[in-house]
Design a protein around this motif. Structure first.
Motif, PDB file in Angstrom:
ATOM      1  N   UNK A  15      30.502  39.882  32.499  1.00  0.00           N
ATOM      2  CA  UNK A  15      31.238  38.918  33.302  1.00  0.00           C
ATOM      3  C   UNK A  15      30.963  39.090  34.790  1.00  0.00           C
ATOM      4  N   UNK A  16      30.912  40.329  35.240  1.00  0.00           N
ATOM      5  CA  UNK A  16      30.639  40.588  36.652  1.00  0.00           C
ATOM      6  C   UNK A  16      29.232  40.134  37.027  1.00  0.00           C
ATOM      7  N   UNK A  17      28.278  40.428  36.184  1.00  0.00           N
ATOM      8  CA  UNK A  17      26.900  40.015  36.452  1.00  0.00           C
ATOM      9  C   UNK A  17      26.781  38.489  36.452  1.00  0.00           C
ATOM     10  N   UNK A  18      27.457  37.849  35.529  1.00  0.00           N
ATOM     11  CA  UNK A  18      27.431  36.389  35.486  1.00  0.00           C
ATOM     12  C   UNK A  18      28.060  35.795  36.745  1.00  0.00           C
ATOM     13  N   UNK A  19      29.140  36.386  37.207  1.00  0.00           N
ATOM     14  CA  UNK A  19      29.787  35.915  38.432  1.00  0.00           C
ATOM     15  C   UNK A  19      28.861  36.098  39.639  1.00  0.00           C
ATOM     16  N   UNK A  61      33.434  29.088  40.060  1.00  0.00           N
ATOM     17  CA  UNK A  61      34.873  29.198  40.279  1.00  0.00           C
ATOM     18  C   UNK A  61      35.625  29.451  38.973  1.00  0.00           C
ATOM     19  N   UNK A  62      34.991  29.159  37.828  1.00  0.00           N
ATOM     20  CA  UNK A  62      35.663  29.346  36.546  1.00  0.00           C
ATOM     21  C   UNK A  62      35.895  30.828  36.247  1.00  0.00           C
ATOM     22  N   UNK A  63      35.009  31.685  36.746  1.00  0.00           N
ATOM     23  CA  UNK A  63      35.159  33.123  36.544  1.00  0.00           C
ATOM     24  C   UNK A  63      35.898  33.718  37.737  1.00  0.00           C
ATOM     25  N   UNK A  64      37.194  33.838  37.647  1.00  0.00           N
ATOM     26  CA  UNK A  64      37.951  34.450  38.717  1.00  0.00           C
ATOM     27  C   UNK A  64      38.045  35.946  38.442  1.00  0.00           C
ATOM     28  N   UNK A  65      38.280  36.705  39.475  1.00  0.00           N
ATOM     29  CA  UNK A  65      38.174  38.155  39.379  1.00  0.00           C
ATOM     30  C   UNK A  65      39.252  38.770  38.492  1.00  0.00           C
ATOM     31  N   UNK A  66      40.364  38.089  38.296  1.00  0.00           N
ATOM     32  CA  UNK A  66      41.364  38.571  37.346  1.00  0.00           C
ATOM     33  C   UNK A  66      40.830  38.570  35.922  1.00  0.00           C
ATOM     34  N   UNK A  67      40.069  37.551  35.604  1.00  0.00           N
ATOM     35  CA  UNK A  67      39.443  37.468  34.284  1.00  0.00           C
ATOM     36  C   UNK A  67      38.344  38.513  34.134  1.00  0.00           C
ATOM     37  N   UNK A  68      37.578  38.712  35.173  1.00  0.00           N
ATOM     38  CA  UNK A  68      36.476  39.670  35.122  1.00  0.00           C
ATOM     39  C   UNK A  68      36.986  41.097  34.951  1.00  0.00           C
ATOM     40  N   UNK A  69      38.058  41.442  35.645  1.00  0.00           N
ATOM     41  CA  UNK A  69      38.560  42.815  35.594  1.00  0.00           C
ATOM     42  C   UNK A  69      39.541  43.068  34.448  1.00  0.00           C
ATOM     43  N   UNK A  70      39.890  42.052  33.688  1.00  0.00           N
ATOM     44  CA  UNK A  70      40.844  42.269  32.595  1.00  0.00           C
ATOM     45  C   UNK A  70      40.349  43.272  31.550  1.00  0.00           C
ATOM     46  N   UNK A  71      39.055  43.331  31.188  1.00  0.00           N
ATOM     47  CA  UNK A  71      38.635  44.393  30.259  1.00  0.00           C
ATOM     48  C   UNK A  71      38.846  45.794  30.824  1.00  0.00           C
ATOM     49  N   UNK A  72      38.718  45.947  32.148  1.00  0.00           N
ATOM     50  CA  UNK A  72      38.935  47.258  32.764  1.00  0.00           C
ATOM     51  C   UNK A  72      40.399  47.670  32.632  1.00  0.00           C
ATOM     52  N   UNK A  73      41.308  46.724  32.834  1.00  0.00           N
ATOM     53  CA  UNK A  73      42.730  47.054  32.717  1.00  0.00           C
ATOM     54  C   UNK A  73      43.126  47.342  31.268  1.00  0.00           C
ATOM     55  N   UNK A  74      42.535  46.636  30.332  1.00  0.00           N
ATOM     56  CA  UNK A  74      42.770  46.944  28.917  1.00  0.00           C
ATOM     57  C   UNK A  74      42.245  48.333  28.600  1.00  0.00           C
TER      58      UNK A  74
END
Length: 149
Positions: free
Chosen positions: A100-104, A110-123
């Motif tokens: 996700x980060x690489x795609x961003x 704009x569809x990839x917001x950083x909350x979505x990108x970092x959600x696997x890290x928080x999980x």
């Protein structure tokens, strides 16, 4: 505070070889990232910068599968399944974050917001609390048993 190798192995569930592979991937990634950001390698794409992480994830997955098959053959079926499930969960969450980060970085959408990108890290952080709390509880029990009353 830095972790000892024994603590990292216990916390992550990785073998020392896998920890070494991930640290080597982080080192190579850091060099490639510096080259990309400083503009010293103009032909270097973001996907190429993340290749060390993808390769390390692949090596760790292969190693985990081999270890789990051997555990299964030795009769440790429950341990083999738990180890395989745990490590593949950790690696898959890490891989999803990297993708996700690489795609961003490549598309700047704009569809990839950083909350979505970092959600696997928080999980992943929530899941890592399980072995951390377990090892903390075991350390407290050892301390209580070793102290005279």
């Amino acid at each position: 505070m830095l972790f000892a190798l024994v603590e990292l192995v216990q916390l992550l569930g990785f073998a020392p070889f896998e920890v070494f592979v991930q640290l080597m991937a982080l080192s190579v990634f850091s060099v490639l990232l510096a080259l990309r950001v400083d503009g010293l390698a103009p032909g270097l794409s973001w996907w190429n910068v993340f290749v060390p992480f993808f390769a390390a994830d692949r090596l760790s997955t292969n190693f985990t599968i081999v270890v789990s098959v051997r555990l299964f053959q030795d009769g440790e079926k429950r341990l083999a399944v738990l180890h395989l499930f745990w490590v593949l969960t950790v690696l898959s969450l890490k891989f999803v974050f990297e993708m996700l980060l690489c795609q961003k970085l490549v598309e700047q959408t704009r569809e990839l917001w950083f909350g979505l990108i970092t959600s696997p890290v928080f999980i992943l952080l929530q899941l890592l609390m399980i072995p951390a709390c377990r090892s903390s509880r075991l350390a407290e029990e050892k301390l209580e048993c070793g102290t005279p009353r």
